[in-house]
Design an enzyme around this catalytic site. Sequence first.
Site, PDB file in Angstrom:
ATOM      1  N   SER A  28      -1.501   2.810   2.415  1.00 53.36           N
ATOM      2  CA  SER A  28      -1.426   4.130   2.942  1.00 53.36           C
ATOM      3  C   SER A  28      -0.281   4.482   4.187  1.00 53.36           C
ATOM      4  O   SER A  28      -1.319   4.940   5.123  1.00 53.36           O
ATOM      5  CB  SER A  28      -2.955   4.440   3.151  1.00 53.36           C
ATOM      6  OG  SER A  28      -3.745   4.676   2.029  1.00 53.36           O
ATOM      7  N   LEU A  29       0.804   4.121   3.845  1.00 57.40           N
ATOM      8  CA  LEU A  29       1.806   4.223   5.153  1.00 57.40           C
ATOM      9  C   LEU A  29       1.826   5.302   5.479  1.00 57.40           C
ATOM     10  O   LEU A  29       1.786   6.418   4.665  1.00 57.40           O
ATOM     11  CB  LEU A  29       3.100   3.521   4.611  1.00 57.40           C
ATOM     12  CG  LEU A  29       2.879   2.165   4.081  1.00 57.40           C
ATOM     13  CD1 LEU A  29       4.170   1.548   3.260  1.00 57.40           C
ATOM     14  CD2 LEU A  29       2.377   1.147   4.925  1.00 57.40           C
ATOM     15  N   HIS A  30       1.929   5.682   6.979  1.00 51.25           N
ATOM     16  CA  HIS A  30       2.152   6.950   7.585  1.00 51.25           C
ATOM     17  C   HIS A  30       3.551   6.784   8.654  1.00 51.25           C
ATOM     18  O   HIS A  30       3.814   5.737   8.585  1.00 51.25           O
ATOM     19  CB  HIS A  30       0.843   7.362   8.276  1.00 51.25           C
ATOM     20  CG  HIS A  30       0.325   6.517   8.995  1.00 51.25           C
ATOM     21  ND1 HIS A  30       0.618   6.230  10.323  1.00 51.25           N
ATOM     22  CD2 HIS A  30      -1.047   5.878   8.768  1.00 51.25           C
ATOM     23  CE1 HIS A  30      -0.160   5.100  10.700  1.00 51.25           C
ATOM     24  NE2 HIS A  30      -1.312   4.911  10.193  1.00 51.25           N
ATOM     25  N   GLY A  32       3.306   6.035  11.624  1.00 56.78           N
ATOM     26  CA  GLY A  32       2.901   5.142  12.736  1.00 56.78           C
ATOM     27  C   GLY A  32       3.408   3.670  11.967  1.00 56.78           C
ATOM     28  O   GLY A  32       4.301   3.096  12.617  1.00 56.78           O
ATOM     29  N   HIS A  33       3.193   3.511  10.791  1.00 59.24           N
ATOM     30  CA  HIS A  33       3.838   2.237   9.994  1.00 59.24           C
ATOM     31  C   HIS A  33       5.390   2.499  10.099  1.00 59.24           C
ATOM     32  O   HIS A  33       5.986   1.569  10.060  1.00 59.24           O
ATOM     33  CB  HIS A  33       3.212   2.327   8.668  1.00 59.24           C
ATOM     34  CG  HIS A  33       2.034   2.147   8.664  1.00 59.24           C
ATOM     35  ND1 HIS A  33       0.843   2.784   7.983  1.00 59.24           N
ATOM     36  CD2 HIS A  33       1.119   0.973   8.989  1.00 59.24           C
ATOM     37  CE1 HIS A  33      -0.222   2.568   8.003  1.00 59.24           C
ATOM     38  NE2 HIS A  33      -0.201   1.157   8.737  1.00 59.24           N
ATOM     39  N   GLY A 143       1.078  -1.858  16.075  1.00 59.46           N
ATOM     40  CA  GLY A 143       0.938  -0.491  17.049  1.00 59.46           C
ATOM     41  C   GLY A 143       0.038  -0.540  17.877  1.00 59.46           C
ATOM     42  O   GLY A 143      -1.115  -1.459  17.913  1.00 59.46           O
ATOM     43  N   LYS A 145      -2.014   1.655  18.739  1.00 59.85           N
ATOM     44  CA  LYS A 145      -3.112   2.703  18.385  1.00 59.85           C
ATOM     45  C   LYS A 145      -4.622   1.401  18.293  1.00 59.85           C
ATOM     46  O   LYS A 145      -5.317   1.689  18.499  1.00 59.85           O
ATOM     47  CB  LYS A 145      -2.975   3.377  16.922  1.00 59.85           C
ATOM     48  CG  LYS A 145      -4.419   4.141  16.873  1.00 59.85           C
ATOM     49  CD  LYS A 145      -4.386   4.602  15.674  1.00 59.85           C
ATOM     50  CE  LYS A 145      -5.738   4.885  15.181  1.00 59.85           C
ATOM     51  NZ  LYS A 145      -6.311   3.930  14.303  1.00 59.85           N
ATOM     52  N   SER A 180      -3.445   7.580  11.393  1.00 63.44           N
ATOM     53  CA  SER A 180      -4.223   6.641  10.994  1.00 63.44           C
ATOM     54  C   SER A 180      -4.501   7.021   9.506  1.00 63.44           C
ATOM     55  O   SER A 180      -4.461   8.064   9.052  1.00 63.44           O
ATOM     56  CB  SER A 180      -5.633   6.741  11.565  1.00 63.44           C
ATOM     57  OG  SER A 180      -6.598   6.018  10.786  1.00 63.44           O
ATOM     58  N   ARG A 182      -6.570   6.387   8.002  1.00 63.62           N
ATOM     59  CA  ARG A 182      -8.226   7.124   7.570  1.00 63.62           C
ATOM     60  C   ARG A 182      -8.166   8.714   7.780  1.00 63.62           C
ATOM     61  O   ARG A 182      -9.085   9.201   7.396  1.00 63.62           O
ATOM     62  CB  ARG A 182      -9.256   6.464   8.864  1.00 63.62           C
ATOM     63  CG  ARG A 182      -9.550   4.981   8.154  1.00 63.62           C
ATOM     64  CD  ARG A 182     -10.597   4.518   9.391  1.00 63.62           C
ATOM     65  NE  ARG A 182     -10.691   2.861   9.398  1.00 63.62           N
ATOM     66  CZ  ARG A 182     -11.754   2.557   8.582  1.00 63.62           C
ATOM     67  NH1 ARG A 182     -12.449   3.020   7.735  1.00 63.62           N
ATOM     68  NH2 ARG A 182     -11.722   1.003   8.546  1.00 63.62           N
TER      69      ARG A 182
END
Length: 270
Positions: A28-30, A32-33, A143, A145, A180, A182
């Site tokens: 579920s890459l975003h 941040g990744h 990360g 986070k 995230s 989530r």
Amino acid sequence: MIIFKSINKLNKEVNFKANIGFVPTMGSLHKGHISLIKSSKKICQKTMVSIFINPSQFNKKSDLMSYPRNLKKDIRILNELKIDYLLVPNAKEVYKKNIKKKINLNKKDKIMCAKHRPGHFEGVLAVINQFLERLKPKYIFFGEKDYQQLYLIKKLINKKFKTKIISCSTIRDKNKVALSSRNTLLTHNDMKKSSFVAKLLINFKNKLKKSIYLKKNLNKIIFEINNLKNIKIEYLEIRSKNNLSKVFNKNNFKIFIAYYNNKIRLIDNY
Ligand code: PAF
């Protein structure tokens, strides 16, 4: 991009003597990744990403079942980023016979998420340990986070492995919510509340940087956040960013939060 399901096959194919950067993820890459992947591409010859939703780090079956899964979209993103290798193993592949699914934590590390999600970091450490025992990347990227995760993984790696760990700043959306996987489970209204929480804590941090004695206002902040509809704080603490202890000063502290937003558990730090 070459996709592997088997760690042994990947090992045969990839020359780990080269400068390889590894970005472990649960998919579920975003953005941040993506920032981790871009950092790897900057300093490494080849970049390897893994997507593995590690069952042993979920302390609730319902959380594991509802964790977002988007493999097709993830593969598209990774193709566009032109990474070199993608590992998508299943649980049998990662936890072969007699492989420990948990690595114990010290008593003094059982704070914040480690206290509230018993077994979670034990599972995270076990999977990272497995990957690093069987793959030998030069660099691994995480990360900030997940700051407590980063802290515990750093301790494991410094003790056992030669791989160098690189940490990357938290990426936030325009409303200051930390990205995230989530977040995809939140409604527009939930996101507005997460934005309120983030802005409130960023503001509180700025005040503490000027006068740390204002930490006495923490309970007021907890009250204000808990007053939001469908928001429930699990913990909100100020700790040293160096060793996560409660001994800190205005130059070395961080604010850590875990809270439920409409039943979705979120974490952040400032
Ligand atoms: O941060 C994550 O996505 C996971 O905890 C990690 C580090 C990939 C281990 O499963």
